[in-house]
Design an enzyme around this catalytic site. Structure first.
Site, PDB file in Angstrom:
ATOM      1  N   LYS A  83     -18.014 -10.834   8.673  1.00 23.06           N
ATOM      2  CA  LYS A  83     -17.486  -9.762   8.619  1.00 23.06           C
ATOM      3  C   LYS A  83     -18.034  -8.650   9.292  1.00 23.06           C
ATOM      4  O   LYS A  83     -19.246  -8.736   9.416  1.00 23.06           O
ATOM      5  CB  LYS A  83     -17.650  -9.466   7.248  1.00 23.06           C
ATOM      6  CG  LYS A  83     -16.231  -9.075   6.362  1.00 23.06           C
ATOM      7  CD  LYS A  83     -16.592  -8.854   4.952  1.00 23.06           C
ATOM      8  CE  LYS A  83     -15.454  -7.965   4.346  1.00 23.06           C
ATOM      9  NZ  LYS A  83     -15.364  -7.812   2.871  1.00 23.06           N
ATOM     10  N   ASP A 119      -3.255   9.419   4.270  1.00 17.81           N
ATOM     11  CA  ASP A 119      -3.554   9.094   2.832  1.00 17.81           C
ATOM     12  C   ASP A 119      -4.788  10.149   2.772  1.00 17.81           C
ATOM     13  O   ASP A 119      -5.942   9.920   3.484  1.00 17.81           O
ATOM     14  CB  ASP A 119      -4.060   7.774   2.653  1.00 17.81           C
ATOM     15  CG  ASP A 119      -4.397   7.349   1.185  1.00 17.81           C
ATOM     16  OD1 ASP A 119      -4.040   8.284   0.296  1.00 17.81           O
ATOM     17  OD2 ASP A 119      -5.034   6.333   0.814  1.00 17.81           O
ATOM     18  N   TRP A 143      -1.442  -1.482  -1.852  1.00 19.26           N
ATOM     19  CA  TRP A 143      -0.046  -0.910  -1.344  1.00 19.26           C
ATOM     20  C   TRP A 143       1.174  -1.720  -1.739  1.00 19.26           C
ATOM     21  O   TRP A 143       2.162  -1.279  -2.057  1.00 19.26           O
ATOM     22  CB  TRP A 143      -0.311  -0.388   0.070  1.00 19.26           C
ATOM     23  CG  TRP A 143       0.787   0.662   0.646  1.00 19.26           C
ATOM     24  CD1 TRP A 143       1.047   1.621   0.096  1.00 19.26           C
ATOM     25  CD2 TRP A 143       1.475   0.241   1.809  1.00 19.26           C
ATOM     26  NE1 TRP A 143       2.182   2.184   0.660  1.00 19.26           N
ATOM     27  CE2 TRP A 143       2.580   1.575   1.521  1.00 19.26           C
ATOM     28  CE3 TRP A 143       1.740  -0.658   2.806  1.00 19.26           C
ATOM     29  CZ2 TRP A 143       3.351   1.748   2.667  1.00 19.26           C
ATOM     30  CZ3 TRP A 143       2.741  -0.564   3.690  1.00 19.26           C
ATOM     31  CH2 TRP A 143       3.639   0.749   3.627  1.00 19.26           C
ATOM     32  N   LYS A 195     -20.787  -1.893  10.108  1.00 21.82           N
ATOM     33  CA  LYS A 195     -21.634  -1.082  11.123  1.00 21.82           C
ATOM     34  C   LYS A 195     -23.124  -1.471  10.783  1.00 21.82           C
ATOM     35  O   LYS A 195     -23.980  -1.499  11.723  1.00 21.82           O
ATOM     36  CB  LYS A 195     -21.290   0.298  10.695  1.00 21.82           C
ATOM     37  CG  LYS A 195     -20.107   0.898  11.392  1.00 21.82           C
ATOM     38  CD  LYS A 195     -19.952   2.462  10.918  1.00 21.82           C
ATOM     39  CE  LYS A 195     -18.371   2.867  11.309  1.00 21.82           C
ATOM     40  NZ  LYS A 195     -18.110   3.819  10.290  1.00 21.82           N
ATOM     41  N   PRO A 207      -0.129   4.554   5.054  1.00 21.59           N
ATOM     42  CA  PRO A 207      -1.036   5.871   5.293  1.00 21.59           C
ATOM     43  C   PRO A 207      -2.491   5.141   5.530  1.00 21.59           C
ATOM     44  O   PRO A 207      -3.036   4.746   4.641  1.00 21.59           O
ATOM     45  CB  PRO A 207      -0.850   6.812   4.326  1.00 21.59           C
ATOM     46  CG  PRO A 207      -0.460   6.142   3.103  1.00 21.59           C
ATOM     47  CD  PRO A 207       0.201   4.663   3.633  1.00 21.59           C
ATOM     48  N   TRP A 259      -3.587   5.164  -5.514  1.00 19.70           N
ATOM     49  CA  TRP A 259      -2.576   4.013  -5.147  1.00 19.70           C
ATOM     50  C   TRP A 259      -1.128   4.509  -5.497  1.00 19.70           C
ATOM     51  O   TRP A 259      -0.119   4.121  -4.818  1.00 19.70           O
ATOM     52  CB  TRP A 259      -2.936   2.759  -5.834  1.00 19.70           C
ATOM     53  CG  TRP A 259      -4.075   2.172  -5.195  1.00 19.70           C
ATOM     54  CD1 TRP A 259      -5.488   2.031  -5.775  1.00 19.70           C
ATOM     55  CD2 TRP A 259      -4.407   1.820  -3.933  1.00 19.70           C
ATOM     56  NE1 TRP A 259      -6.318   1.676  -4.892  1.00 19.70           N
ATOM     57  CE2 TRP A 259      -5.444   1.307  -3.791  1.00 19.70           C
ATOM     58  CE3 TRP A 259      -3.426   1.485  -2.964  1.00 19.70           C
ATOM     59  CZ2 TRP A 259      -5.983   0.906  -2.682  1.00 19.70           C
ATOM     60  CZ3 TRP A 259      -3.738   1.079  -1.737  1.00 19.70           C
ATOM     61  CH2 TRP A 259      -4.990   0.487  -1.420  1.00 19.70           C
ATOM     62  N   GLN A 302      -4.188  -5.490   1.046  1.00 20.06           N
ATOM     63  CA  GLN A 302      -3.360  -4.413   0.376  1.00 20.06           C
ATOM     64  C   GLN A 302      -2.383  -5.174  -0.848  1.00 20.06           C
ATOM     65  O   GLN A 302      -1.590  -4.524  -1.159  1.00 20.06           O
ATOM     66  CB  GLN A 302      -2.378  -3.821   1.441  1.00 20.06           C
ATOM     67  CG  GLN A 302      -3.271  -2.827   2.159  1.00 20.06           C
ATOM     68  CD  GLN A 302      -3.985  -1.989   1.366  1.00 20.06           C
ATOM     69  OE1 GLN A 302      -3.310  -1.303   0.383  1.00 20.06           O
ATOM     70  NE2 GLN A 302      -4.973  -1.180   1.812  1.00 20.06           N
TER      71      GLN A 302
END
Length: 1172
Positions: A707, A96, A674, A710, A57, A632, A670
RNA sequence: UGGGAUGUAGCUCAACGGUGAGAGCAAGUGCCUUAUACGCACGAGGUUGUUAGUUCGAGUCUAACCACCCCAACCA
């Protein structure tokens, strides 16, 4: 409206002016919406084997970025691929919705801080209820953007019925899992060291700690402190270490600390088991008392200057700069273990055992003394190692960051004061300063105090005076600060709920072996090592917006209830009401067993409601544990919670019908997120893995490898990119450019390249097909195809290539290596289909009437296009469907009637073509490769000799390698000759052409034969090449002696390569050599000129917009240089250009005709006219 | 600091321990081949991060180091 929508009646292949991928995406998206294609791709597979995919999610409180497009493309590819294979692939979306980022977002939007939440005294007070409402809204802030990007990028996931982690049903399943853990005794409340901001009064997550700017360099007062070995230990110690000679009973361990404020809480010292320590007899630098200290041998010179080695003990006076020392003994860390020492600052006696030397694996000799001061309350390592050794802790600092009242001597320390200077306000600090000044000056410790002294500084002063300080200095290091208050963070012990993971490491590791990790190293390395060292999982979070931990405890902690369902909670509340602990049941309207949405919306399990529920057990009132659980755990619960297990869909999990997942994919970040939480919950609750295959994809970086962020302005906007280049090119670029698990340097130039190279080429190839098929009125008839074995060699070749491609691509998809699939497809389309098959077969499409040969050409090309787009459809879903519609819509009705493979209305509903092994002919593919290679070599010679391809040449000579080689080339001779515009190909032998040959050794076979003689053999072969060649050609072997060993060179051990034919222009590559006759006879020259003329006339046809079938009249201004060329090649020129009448005339002018350069020397005027 | 990944042409990536390390892009040269100049063809471009080792033979295996990235930590 795309053209193919109304093509059925016209029975023609649609044609286009140019390729617009962006428009195609939009048209196809509309088509899918109208036709409900996604649902059909699942409903048409009803009853088929499910292929289980779990969607991780995302959180909709942030905008989707290009990396999401990447991650979702990978997911989409395999779901589509498996659908094509006939599996039913359901894709339930999820959101999520809990956690810190959402709370922070709300706080920012509302302009509040954590202190304002539920705090009526705050000016900006907001109730927990209203705050959580705001979170609930915030979390879906960008839902529409996510839905938009999902649709536009072509990610098929069912967003109509997503699982949402804040749903009561979802929470109920999570509660069930927690109860399940509790029943297995895998849930406990414990005490750990966590980052904690006393200024903000809250624990901090590692995410908060890793906010930019949180780690800052600070200067701290550090101290090397002396811990005195207990008097009663000395006898034991001497017995244990007989080599040590102690001349004084003042024996100390030296330990270094950057946080002297933790020293009152010291309860142990740690040494390294295998580190070597020395006993050093010397004097205390501050008091001058004789003493012996213990420290790591490696660090001796940090504390005792080598220059002072010769200083004499008898000359030393207190206060001397030069301090004599000598080593009086050695010991290993393990020998020092369990020695007791006196408490350094005996303000408070700890409970239980303390003040022992223990060993710790984290102890190093990179800095300090090799002996580590352990304050279990203020360091995670300290806590762990103390616990392992049964040593108690002292926590002499409160939650506000102040010393306990007992930490007070009236001179240096005053009790209940902040341990960090930064926690004071300016006025507080001033007041403290004045207090210090008075006390210290009165005690005569300092003559005139000029500035505030931190706790650290005063502790050091105190130790110095007491003869317990060895060295002090300031030390600069990075230290974490609270991002909200800017004040330093402490590591502080806190109560938390834990899942027992560490005890189950083995189970986790064993189950992990069943998982197919892509790439493998992530599974064995990053994940495997993580599992091997897994610590208990701290579930507690002290925030507001999350799943409340469903545990109720009595005040004296003697009674506890863990709730596992709404029904249970309702019953327990009823019981509490009966016992008078509650008055009203918040779940009053809830009907157990009714799983309707409405029923589950009659209550709210979040804060503050959960907190106002009191339960009863054995007469005691139970209060909810105030914690929320780690988000988590929310996401790790999704396999079960998305199904509302076990309340609904019980059999899907229990009977493993929809569990574990066949496939999941997320970013490498993750691995410990996750992927880990899924694994832990699966293993602990169900003894099962939660997923069988997992792809952990890399990061998307900018084109320079930085990387994206913004802040830096280098983030790529997915909407813009998809709009400009179309989803297909974007997806294809991301997949083809790097393996999923490698980082992708995202450069839009690359997308443009894919657009031109792959999609442009396919578009053109289709355009070519459509143009001629429409001219011929040809439509593929699936029921009546020319049998493959009756098709020409070139057709059978490309079909063989095509089936090899199907085989390879299928294998790549099966291995979760989509980048390889994409690269294979690119090569096939560009190299083989477009630049070889179509180019070599052009005339078959436009010459003459419909024949079996022509029909075979159409059918072959159609099939290639059809299967290629099917293979690429998982990666490029829009373009492939568009192409599919173009290729098949004119024959759809027929196909439906005959129930043939092209009957489906979308490529995503079709059945994946299986490899037809019988159509793969490796020898044929090899032959053609040979033709391609030889052609390329000849073109290279032509280029070198500046002979362009339109100039015909007479002869190619190729030295024969062996009879097989000859046969292969013979079979593709015509292809080569046509391709390079040469008239004859001749095989030559050595005798005929005096070929120069080179000898090349086959190291692979010779390596085994010669072993270490290899170099000698090689040297010999270099010098005696011709001899060996002639021997082997004559007898098939060559015998040689190397240092007493006989070595037999046989045919298989050498390659004899012709490299030159004297007098010819040659090129060689590998074993193959070609020679070209570059003499141009008059007739060849004429032919060349004729071809130039044809080319010019064709260009004029094209410029004047003539149809490919129009017949023309050509007039050429007479030119002596062209006369014979035209006369001798008249019929050729006419046939090629569809010229019915060619006239050589004298009266053309530049107004009636075009001026044309036939070659460098010859120019003339040509006019063309369309004939009726 | 620990764990993991990567390091090959200017860029993006290939290369079962086997002879001269390959593609695409970019830059270069030449070509409008009646599908495609948004194209095609052809050349050039390399001490495979460094050093040592194993081996007859190393881009490939081993070790150490260097660089960069990810994750975890930043701890006396």
């Amino acid at each position: 409206m795309p053209v193919w929508f109304n093509q059925n009646n016209m029975k023609k292949y649609p044609t286009y002016n140019h390729l617009n991928l962006s428009q195609i995406s939009k048209d196809i998206l509309k088509y899918w919406t109208e036709k409900d294609t996604f649902s059909k791709s699942i409903s048409t597979r009803e009853g088929k084997t499910p292929w289980v995919f779990y969607e991780g999610p995302p959180s909709a409180n942030g905008m989707p970025g290009i990396h999401h497009v990447m991650a979702r493309t990978i997911k989409d590819i395999f779901c589509r691929y498996k659908t094509l294979q006939g599996f039913q692939v359901k894709r339930k979306a999820g959101w999520d919705t809990h956690g810190l980022p959402i709370e922070l977002g709300v706080e920012k939007t509302l302009g509040i801080t954590k202190e304002d939440i539920g705090n009526p005294n705050s000016k900006k007070f907001i109730s927990v209820e209203d705050y959580n409402k705001a979170c609930r809204k915030e979390v879906m802030k960008y839902t529409d953007k996510w839905e938009d990007v999902t649709a536009k990028m072509g990610y098929w996931v069912d967003m109509s019925d997503p699982y949402i982690t804040y749903d009561n049903k979802y929470i109920e399943s999570v509660w069930w899992l927690l109860q399940n853990l509790s029943k297995k005794d895998l849930l406990y409340k414990g005490y750990t060291i966590q980052p904690y901001s006393p200024a903000a009064g809250t624990g901090l997550s590692s995410a908060e700690l890793n906010q930019p700017g949180c780690y800052r360099d600070v200067k701290d007062r550090t101290a090397t402190v002396q811990f005195k070995v207990s008097g009663e230990q000395l006898a034991d110690l001497k017995a244990k270490l007989p080599t040590v000679h102690l001349h004084t009973d003042d024996l100390y361990f030296l330990a270094w600390t950057t946080t002297p404020w933790t020293l009152p809480s010291n309860t142990a010292l740690a040494v390294g088991k295998d580190i070597e320590y020395v006993f050093v007899e010397s004097f205390n630098p501050f008091t001058g008392s004789p003493q012996t200290v213990i420290l790591a041998k490696d660090l001796l010179n940090k504390y005792f200057s080598e220059k002072h080695t010769d200083a004499k003990f008898e000359d030393y006076k207190a206060g001397d700069k030069i301090i004599p020392f000598k080593i009086t003994g050695h010991a290993k860390g393990s020998e020092l273990e369990s020695i007791r020492y006196e408490q350094l600052l005996p303000f408070v006696k700890p409970q239980g055992d303390a003040f022992r030397v223990i060993t710790g694996d984290f102890v190093t000799t990179t800095d300090g003394t090799g002996i580590v001061h352990i304050a279990p309350s203020f360091g995670a390592d300290d806590f762990r190692v103390a616990k392992q050794n049964g040593i108690d802790s002292l926590t002499l600092v409160d939650k506000r960051g102040r010393f306990a009242p007992e930490v007070k001597d009236g001179t240096f320390l005053y009790g209940e004061e902040y341990v960090k200077e930064a926690y004071h306000t300016d006025t507080e600090k001033q007041a403290e300063f004045e207090k210090q000044k008075q006390l210290l000056e009165a005690a005569g410790k300092i003559k005139e105090l000029k500035a505030y002294l931190s706790v650290d500084e005063r502790i050091v002063l105190k130790l110095q005076e007491e003869g317990k300080l060895f060295k002090k200095e300031t030390y600069e290091h990075s230290y974490p600060h609270c991002w909200r208050t800017d004040k330093p963070v402490l590591y502080y012990p806190m109560d938390s709920w834990f899942v027992k993971v560490a005890d189950n490491r083995r189970k986790l590791a064993e189950l992990n072996m069943q998982i197919n990790w892509k790439p493998e190293a992530t599974g064995t390395g990053r994940f495997g090592n993580w599992l091997d060292n897994a610590l208990d999982w701290n579930l507690s979070r002290s925030r507001f917006w999350g799943i409340p931990i469903p545990i109720w405890t009595s005040e004296d902690r003697s009674e506890q209830t863990v709730i596992g369902s709404a029904e249970e909670l309702k019953k327990e509340i009823d019981n509490a009401i009966a016992k008078g602990m509650m008055t009203e049941n918040p779940l009053g309207k809830f009907v157990p067993g009714d799983f309707s949405k409405e029923n589950y919306e009659t209550f709210d399990l979040h804060k503050p409601y959960a907190d106002s529920i009191y339960l009863e057990k054995n007469g005691k009132k139970l209060f909810r544990e105030p914690d929320l659980i780690d988000v988590w755990f929310d996401s790790g619960s999704m396999p079960y919670a998305q199904l509302h297990y076990p309340f609904e869909n019980k059999e899907l999990i229990d009977q493993k019908k929809y569990y574990p997942a066949d496939f999941i994919a997320e970013g490498v970040d993750q691995t410990r997120g996750w992927f880990y939480t899924l694994h832990v919950i699966g293993a602990l609750c169900f003894d099962s893995i939660a997923y069988k295959n997992v792809v952990s994809n890399g990061l998307v970086l900018d084109k320079n490898g930085n990387k994206m962020s913004k802040r830096l302005g280098n983030a790529v906007d997915p909407f813009e990119t998809i709009d400009k280049y179309g989803a297909d090119a974007t997806r294809w670029y991301m997949i083809a450019n790097a393996a999923p698990w490698d980082n992708l340097k995202f450069d839009v130039e690359g997308i443009a390249e894919v657009q031109r190279k792959l999609f442009g080429t396919l578009y053109n190839t289709y355009g070519f097909y459509a143009m001629y098929a429409n001219v011929d009125g040809f439509l593929v008839d699936e029921m009546n195809l020319v049998p493959v074995e009756e098709r020409p060699e070139l057709d059978r070749w490309i079909l063989s290539k095509l089936n090899s491609l199907v085989k390879d691509v299928t294998e790549q998809y099966e291995n979760f290596e989509p980048h390889k699939a994409a690269r294979d497809i690119e090569e096939f389309v560009d190299e083989h289909l477009s630049n070889w098959y179509v180019r070599l077969n052009r005339r078959r499409f436009w010459k003459g009437e419909m024949s079996a040969d022509k029909k075979a050409a159409y059918e072959t090309l159609h099939e290639c296009l059809m299967i290629v787009v099917q293979l690429m459809s998982p990666i490029a879903p829009f373009f492939s469907d568009w192409m599919y519609q173009n290729l098949t819509s004119p024959i759809r009705e027929e196909a439906i009637k005959n129930n043939t493979p092209l009957r489906f209305e979308s490529i995503h509903l079709t059945e994946l073509t299986k490899t037809r092994e019988h159509m793969i002919d490796p020898a044929l593919e090899q032959r053609m490769e040979l033709a391609q290679k030889i052609s390329s070599m000849i073109l290279s010679v032509r280029k070198k000799e500046k002979l362009n391809v339109r100039q015909p040449l007479q002869k190619i000579r190729i030295p024969i390698l062996d009879s097989e080689f000859r046969q292969h080339v013979e079979a593709v001779k015509d292809v080569i000759l046509a391709e390079v515009n040469v008239k004859e190909l001749e095989f030559v032998t050595e005798e005929e052409a005096h070929i120069v040959k080179n000898l090349k050794l086959n190291f692979k076979t010779l390596g085994k034969k010669c072993g270490k003689h290899m170099k000698t053999v090689q040297a010999y072969a270099n010098d005696h090449g011709p001899l060996i060649i002639s021997e082997i050609e004559k007898n098939g072997q060559f015998r040689m002696n190397v240092e007493g060993d006989e070595i037999l060179l046989e045919t298989e051990d050498v390659e004899i390569i012709p490299v030159d034919i004297p007098g010819w222009k040659v090129a060689n590559s590998g074993q193959i050599t070609v020679a070209l006759d570059v003499t141009i006879s008059n007739s060849l020259k004429d032919e060349g000129l004729a071809r130039e003329l044809v080319n010019r006339i064709q260009n004029m046809r094209k410029d004047s917009g003539l149809n490919v079938t129009d017949k023309i009249l050509v007039k050429i201004q007479q030119n002596d240089a062209l006369d014979t060329a035209i006369k001798n090649n008249l019929s050729y020129i006419c046939a090629e250009t569809l010229t019915d009448d060619l006239q050589v005339v004298q009266n053309l002018t530049s107004t009636t005709a075009s001026s044309v350069e036939v070659d460098d020397l010859v120019s003339t005027l040509i006019s063309i006219e369309k004939l009726n």
